[in-house]
Design a protein around this motif. Sequence first.
Motif, mmCIF file in Angstrom:
data_model
loop_
_atom_site.group_PDB
_atom_site.id
_atom_site.type_symbol
_atom_site.label_atom_id
_atom_site.label_comp_id
_atom_site.label_asym_id
_atom_site.label_seq_id
_atom_site.Cartn_x
_atom_site.Cartn_y
_atom_site.Cartn_z
ATOM 1 N N GLY A 1 46.003 3.740 43.946
ATOM 2 C CA GLY A 1 44.739 4.479 43.984
ATOM 3 C C GLY A 1 44.206 4.730 45.384
ATOM 4 N N ARG B 1 41.323 9.294 50.961
ATOM 5 C CA ARG B 1 40.319 8.281 50.659
ATOM 6 C C ARG B 1 40.128 7.332 51.843
ATOM 7 N N GLU C 1 36.647 6.736 53.396
ATOM 8 C CA GLU C 1 35.967 5.460 53.154
ATOM 9 C C GLU C 1 36.206 4.430 54.258
ATOM 10 N N CYS D 1 44.368 -1.718 43.738
ATOM 11 C CA CYS D 1 43.592 -0.516 43.479
ATOM 12 C C CYS D 1 44.515 0.471 42.755
ATOM 13 N N SER E 1 44.070 2.957 40.647
ATOM 14 C CA SER E 1 43.761 4.369 40.401
ATOM 15 C C SER E 1 42.700 4.842 41.393
ATOM 16 N N GLU E 2 42.625 6.147 41.565
ATOM 17 C CA GLU E 2 41.751 6.689 42.610
ATOM 18 C C GLU E 2 40.269 6.501 42.306
ATOM 19 N N ASP E 3 39.925 6.241 41.041
ATOM 20 C CA ASP E 3 38.519 5.986 40.735
ATOM 21 C C ASP E 3 38.199 4.483 40.745
ATOM 22 N N ASP E 4 39.183 3.673 41.143
ATOM 23 C CA ASP E 4 38.979 2.222 41.221
ATOM 24 C C ASP E 4 38.415 1.903 42.611
ATOM 25 N N PRO E 5 37.337 1.131 42.693
ATOM 26 C CA PRO E 5 36.742 0.852 44.007
ATOM 27 C C PRO E 5 37.560 -0.119 44.859
#
Length: 703
Positions: free
Chosen positions: A529, A534, A538, A545, A547-551
């Motif tokens: 992710g 990202r 960030e 992590c 997946s890409e929506d996982d913080p």
Amino acid sequence: APVIVAGERQVRSLCPFCGVGCQTVFHVRDERIVRVDGADGPANQGRLCVKGRFGMDYAASPQRLTVPLVRREGFPKRHDFGRVPDDWRDAFREASWEEAMSLAASGLARIRERDGPRALAGFGSAKGSNEEAYLFQKLVRTGFGSNNVDHCTRLCHASSVAALLEGLGSGAVSNPVSDVRHAEVIFLIGANPTVNHPVAATWIKNAVDRGAKLVVADPRRTELARRATHVLQFRADSDVALLNAMLYTVIEEGLVDEAFVRDRTTHFDDLKAGVAAFSPEAMATVCGIDACVIREVTRLYARSRASMILWGMGVSQHVHGTDNVRCLIALAMLTGQIGRPGTGLHPLRGQNNVQGASDAGLIPMMLPDYHRVGDAAGASIFETLWGVALDREPGLTVVEIMHAAMAGSIRGMYIMGENPAMSDPDLSHAREALASLECLVVQEIFPTETAVLADVILPASAFPEKTGTFTNTDRRVQLARQAVPMPGQARQDLDIVVDMARRLGLDWRYAHPREVWAEMRLGMESIRGISWERLEREGGVTYPCPSEDDPGHPVVFIDRFPTPDGRARLVPTQLVPADERPDDDYPFVLITGRLLEHWHTGAMTRRAAVLDAIEPEATAALHPDELARLGVASGGRIALRTRRGAIELYARADEGMPRASVFVPFAFAEAAANLLTNPALDPDGKIPEFKFCAVRVEPAAPA
Ligand code: SF4
């Protein structure tokens, strides 16, 4: 906030030294870094230590390698030097990149065809990026055709990783360093963060200032001991005795977190039986710590709302290093001190990308993401991704490769950015082994002790000249950005590895590190992710992590461990003495390590003007009473001799040193500590015993 000066440009990047992973702002004028500020990164929040702030001018050193070099025909490989001889260049002539790469690749290919894939080996680097580490191990596995690939993780935390994988199913930290701010009790053992992870030490000091209790356990009384509520200056080599006594106390005094042990661990009965003979009263004389102190510290750790363990190479660099870490894991498991902020287990990783290089598979028994090379399911991920069948036999480790070179079964090596002719134990043997190779290719930025033994030297890129991802001790992936151009004909490490791969018959096409990172994400679930975009956006993301929506997950093991049954395994340990104990001929204990100002083998920091000015000479630390007994003043010369070699250097009085012990940093080639060290290995981690061997100390004549 960084001060902006007209005529300078700013590049946001990272510190190239330790595993804390401080973010930096490089101020660049006339294509040189003229100043470094701390950036507001999660690991440092603007802070930097002396290395990060004043150590970057190494990259502009006039000693940089700027043109490919090949050994002159018939020029012997002298390996009996102290520091690199001034006339080292006489052994080489300049070559074009085409000639140098052709000679390097044909030399390695000849050995592969004649003697088979396992006659070759490669050392990558924990100072390179994730992309460089990944491509280097892929080259060895698919171009050479074996798993003979390793790097300096073998010399620092291999035993920690072995125990953590065995016990918890993951070799990385459970909580970030900064979690000490949530801890009620901080248990620091075998680590000297003030020197080796200085910004991490500042977080510990801040936590103590806010009321956290600090327990420091170390044979040396280190600077953080001044902040500690309890200082356990135990006898060197008695770690297992001390830690098993703590485990005994947890069980005997009813401090076990019964629900945690029942639901989240296995083999408790084995552990209980294993520690039955280790009462604090029985172990007090072994480790030199009063039984009541052991019990008091254990209660403090076990009963607190949140207790965190941090350790360094004082724990890992022993023949019982894996056992030491098994004990620490058991301590956290028995008391349920894991899975919450301010708890857990943190082996302080040494170099700036030793975590990432290991994750990327730069180790002989694991593919990327810690799939064992013999595991069919794991291997098939990379056989599919890379389109080749892989060797399913684990390769040789660092010291084993040196033995194999001496024995003649390894005939060729490719070394990218490591300096085993300074960092390996028993250097005389290691240097002779390197010199005996039929083909040694070294990719470097300086004429290191290893490079001068090469057949071909390939001039490469320094940290501020490259772009790539790096993973710090917290499992946080961060982006380094190129700030300055490379000197002369030096090339990007990544480009050189790709060039070598093509010449060895691989059809590789990577135009930018982000393409390598994208391929890594396909094979490695832990980082899937974390896109390049990202990271740019960030600044850093902590794996796992998926997946890409996982913080991302700074704290792990919250409700299960990544083991097949989701539980941690408790492993009992017994006392295994150091391989070489002091005796009448060699009555002192030799401990090696680092200094605040000098990093690792000194290749970079000794070429940094400020750092070299602060610590220009090799020194050995001894207790003042020992110096008085020897009749040597602080600042006088002493000679150290072991069964493997001898050095002379200056003595420095240090009241924190235990009696009959001497501490020597391994950054100084003119008094190379590793000429003295013992190559005996921990059987699980295959890490050498750098923290204990027998040595004789005598006065020496002035230099
Ligand atoms: Fe660099 Fe480590 Fe110092 Fe931070 S603490 S500035 S990463 S050497």
